[in-house]
Enzyme design. Structure first.
Site, PDB file in Angstrom:
ATOM      1  N   HIS A 140       0.845  -1.200   0.000  1.00  0.00           N
ATOM      2  CA  HIS A 140       0.000   0.000   0.000  1.00  0.00           C
ATOM      3  C   HIS A 140       0.881   1.251   0.000  1.00  0.00           C
ATOM      4  CE1 HIS A 140      -3.438   2.544   1.454  1.00  0.00           C
ATOM      5  NE2 HIS A 140      -2.442   3.207   1.998  1.00  0.00           N
ATOM      6  N   GLU A 141       1.882   1.284   0.875  1.00  0.00           N
ATOM      7  CA  GLU A 141       2.753   2.447   0.964  1.00  0.00           C
ATOM      8  C   GLU A 141       3.630   2.608  -0.274  1.00  0.00           C
ATOM      9  OE1 GLU A 141       2.262   4.631   3.097  1.00  0.00           O
ATOM     10  OE2 GLU A 141       0.902   3.446   4.342  1.00  0.00           O
TER      11      GLU A 141
END
Length: 320
Positions: A140-141
């Site tokens: 996600h990051e």
């Protein structure tokens, strides 16, 4: 897999940037007109200077607020291995890897460019998630860095702040307030409200794309859903006074830590066997079941840095 095109995200990011800086320019021009000094070029340069300072100092401010220290491969080999693998899949340079010395379970990405990307995890998240859940959160990051949305967020978030300070300066200015000062104050207040709502909207939209990006990098949807579920519970248990210390950077987090307590009741419907995780079977069932979200949480979402968590997990069910 049903997904969203990243070009739509880029279009929204650029549209928001143009609107926000256009808004700031109009307010600065009002100041120039009513006080009779400066000009379009002066205020354009002033606005660009303020944004440049934010751009240069932004990463350092995040590091200081979150008590970040960067770790070598020897210090955190497993974490580095996951980040390197995800960076290769995302076709971006490997970001710097850091650990934030706070117990709040979360992760975040920031930086000035893709080559200057930094991915950090807190001590709290490393003690909470299993390996695949942590990998999904890191995916996600990494997607935030791949999409460059964290750079845009760093730049546009300064606009409402500038408007707010202009409003305060007119509110507490000495002497009689003439019509010009009043108009500037009202315009600045309106700019702050409109700008803040727009920044929050962009912040929420980019989270959906980062969730999808994690799945596109090979992370399992139910593992990301389970990680989000755990992060909400972890944030809800955290001390309210300690949460205030990270309020200014919460847009960089995986979830809205301030809203976690309000999301718990709605999230309980997802964990059918109440074992503390969202399994692949439970996420699959959500794909064909309407998710229930309280009216209060629907209204609160407009003022949140992140989408409603049930809606995010529902989208992950669609991606599974």
């Amino acid at each position: 897999m049903k997904g969203m095109s990243t070009w739509k995200l880029k279009l929204r990011l650029w549209a928001a940037s143009v609107l926000l800086f256009g808004l700031l320019y109009v307010i600065l021009m009002l100041i120039s007109y009513y006080f009779g000094f400066g000009g379009p070029l002066i205020y354009t340069l002033l606005a660009l200077f303020i944004v440049f300072i934010q751009y240069m100092l932004g990463p350092k401010m995040v590091e200081m607020t979150m008590n970040v220290h960067y770790v070598s491969e020897a210090e955190a080999p497993h974490l580095h291995a996951m980040v390197e693998d995800l960076a290769m899949k995302a076709n971006i340079p490997k970001p710097k890897v850091g650990i934030s010395e706070i117990n709040l379970p979360n992760a975040f990405a920031f930086g000035r460019t893709k080559r200057d990307g930094r991915v950090c995890v807190t001590r709290g998240i490393m003690n909470l998630l299993d390996e695949e859940e942590l990998e999904a959160v890191l995916g996600h990051e990494m997607s935030h860095i791949k999409h460059s949305d964290m750079i845009v967020m760093t730049l546009i978030s300064v606009v409402p702040l500038i408007c707010y300070y202009i409003f305060l300066s007119t509110l507490f200015s000495r002497g009689d307030k003439d019509n010009g000062t009043l108009i500037i104050g009202i315009a600045a207040l309106g700019g702050y409200i409109a700008g803040q709502i727009l920044v929050l909207f962009v912040s929420r939209v980019r989270e959906y794309y980062a969730d999808q990006g994690s799945v596109e990098l090979g992370c399992k949807p139910h593992k990301l859903a389970s990680a989000l579920y755990k992060l909400v519970y972890g944030s809800a248990k955290f001390n309210k006074d300690d949460l205030k210390e990270v309020e200014g950077v919460k847009a960089f987090f995986v979830n809205d830590v301030s809203d976690a307590r309000n999301e718990i009741n709605d999230l309980r419907q997802l964990d059918l066997n109440m074992d503390g995780v969202i399994s692949e079977a439970e996420l699959s069932e959500l794909k064909y079941t309407p998710a229930k979200i309280s009216t209060a949480n629907k209204m609160m979402e407009v003022l949140s840095t992140h989408p409603n968590m049930v809606k995010r997990v529902k989208m992950l069910a669609e991606l599974s």
